[in-house]
Design an enzyme around this catalytic site. Structure first.
Site, short mmCIF file in Angstrom:
data_model
loop_
_atom_site.label_atom_id
_atom_site.label_comp_id
_atom_site.label_asym_id
_atom_site.label_seq_id
_atom_site.Cartn_x
_atom_site.Cartn_y
_atom_site.Cartn_z
CE LYS A 44 8.45 -11.83 12.05
NZ LYS A 44 7.64 -13.02 12.30
CE1 TYR A 272 -1.54 18.14 -2.12
CE2 TYR A 272 -0.59 16.69 -0.46
CZ TYR A 272 -0.44 17.58 -1.51
OH TYR A 272 0.82 17.89 -1.93
C1 LIG Z 1 7.22 -13.20 13.52
C2 LIG Z 1 7.15 -14.59 14.03
C3 LIG Z 1 7.20 -14.83 15.41
C4 LIG Z 1 7.17 -13.75 16.47
O1 LIG Z 1 5.85 -13.30 16.61
P1 LIG Z 1 5.46 -12.15 17.66
O2 LIG Z 1 3.98 -12.17 17.62
O3 LIG Z 1 6.03 -10.88 17.15
O4 LIG Z 1 6.01 -12.54 18.98
C5 LIG Z 1 7.25 -16.15 15.82
N1 LIG Z 1 7.24 -17.16 14.92
C6 LIG Z 1 7.17 -16.96 13.59
C7 LIG Z 1 7.16 -18.12 12.66
C8 LIG Z 1 7.11 -15.67 13.10
O5 LIG Z 1 7.05 -15.47 11.78
#
Ligand SMILES: *Cc1c(COP(=O)(O)O)cnc(C)c1O
Length: 384
Positions: A44, A272
């Protein structure tokens, strides 16, 4: 730097993505798991900022069994790469998105009875059975049906003529720092699954563990799959992780270049808000990257960068396009020199975990914060 054709401007800030390391990581993680465990590659958010297309294409040759993405547009990109690959959508669908389940041949996550009805209708309209994974909320309080009601929803799925139960899963809330709560979540999940009548768990994906969960993952049934995100990119879910034994390597590194170098007298205030005052006559370098590229403003006065293999502290606030660092103690810094924000240079290293700590955040967010102005260059570093 190589001479470039005049029409191609050189990069001012870039992320280097080492796909060979990604492949090695995936194989190492797989090899560390019992042979029957299937590998759900979580890609993702543009494969955690690494670039979905390139990362997933490589993973297809490295042992992934199924891909998990957040939404339909990510799924569509993946589908272009490989028609046959199973894809699981982790996020809920908007009503107008439902039809893409059939069009793109995706498995949806189911948390509610309303979703069962909707997805079954899509299957009916398309004249096929759609795969779904039942998600069980065992104490994350986000997606999934509350574990006590899971058997009911499971029966609804099994009774829906145009749905096929392809998996059952849950998600841990604190796998990296609360083993007792994680154990309780596992227990709730197993109890819920045992009450789901008519489910042969050896015939479907049964999964709970993300990267941090792998540390405590029981190798025995009914768990037969893992969902790995961060670890495959060579980043440990927390600093003391037992997963360090798997010896994954970082895939991502973050680079920019020196814009100008100049001398400033002691007492000059920097950037800044004038949050830093030079304690001595100094040489500063102004870098060609800022928060517009994904260097969080939170690292102002905190981060260090590598120039000529030496650590140089960030002075004052990070700005949109520039960041100022102290190079007083590094000889011969010049316009165009390469700067490493995250990664290795001449034997020195700044890990993404260290960088994220300076930003008061976690590596997951750091990777998602690298902006689209930053090209991802797919190359394996030589000589490291
Ligand atoms: C993002 C996600 C993962 C992976 O998690 P990591 O900690 O990056 O390994 C697994 N399951 C779900 C439902 C997620 O949203």
């Amino acid at each position: 730097m190589n001479a470039l054709p005049r029409s191609v401007p050189p990069h001012r800030c870039w992320a280097a993505i080492d796909l060979a390391a990604l492949e090695r990581n995936l194989r190492l993680i797989r090899a560390s798991l019992p042979a029957h465990i299937r590998y759900v590659a979580v890609v993702k958010a543009d494969a955690y900022g690494h670039g979905l297309h390139h990362a997933a294409a490589r993973m297809m040759h490295s042992g992934a069994d199924l891909f998990a993405v957040a939404n339909i547009s990510e799924a569509a990109q993946l589908r272009e790469l490989g028609p046959g690959w199973p894809i699981l959508l982790l996020s809920p669908l908007l009503p107008e998105e439902d039809r893409f389940l059939a069009d793109l041949d995706l498995a949806a996550t189911v948390s509610t009875a309303g979703e069962v009805a909707r997805f079954d209708a899509v299957g009916r309209a398309a004249g096929k059975r759609l795969k779904v994974h039942l998600k069980v909320d065992t104490g994350m309080g986000r997606l999934g049906v509350w574990h006590e009601q899971a058997p009911e929803l499971c029966s609804a799925i099994l009774a829906a003529p145009h749905l096929e139960l392809a998996g059952v899963f849950t998600h841990f809330a604190s796998p990296d720092d609360d083993p007792a709560y994680t154990a309780e979540q596992r227990k709730r999940f197993l109890a819920a699954l045992a009450r789901c009548e008519g489910v042969d768990s050896s015939k479907i994906f049964v999964h709970a563990d993300n990267s941090a969960g792998l540390e405590t993952m029981p190798g025995q049934s009914p768990f037969n799959a893992v969902r790995v995100g961060l670890l495959q990119f060579g980043i440990l879910p927390h600093p003391n992780s037992l997963l360090a034994q798997v010896h994954t390597e970082p895939v991502f590194s973050f680079h920019t270049r020196v814009g100008i170098v100049k001398a400033l007298p002691a007492g000059t205030t920097i950037s800044y808000g004038r949050t830093h005052t030079l304690p001595r006559d100094s040489i500063v370098a102004v870098l060609c990257a800022g928060y517009g590229d994904g260097i969080p403003r939170a690292v102002s006065n905190r981060a260090e960068v590598l120039i000529h293999g030496r650590r140089c502290p960030v002075l004052g606030r990070v700005t949109m396009d520039q960041t100022i660092v102290d190079v007083t103690d590094v000889p011969d810094v010049a316009c165009g020199d390469e700067v490493v924000l995250v990664g290795r240079q001449q034997g020195a290293e700044i890990s993404i975990t260290e960088f994220s700590r300076w930003a008061d955040t976690i590596p997951w967010e750091t990777l998602c914060s690298v902006t689209k102005r930053v090209p991802r260059l797919y190359r394996t570093p030589l000589g490291i």
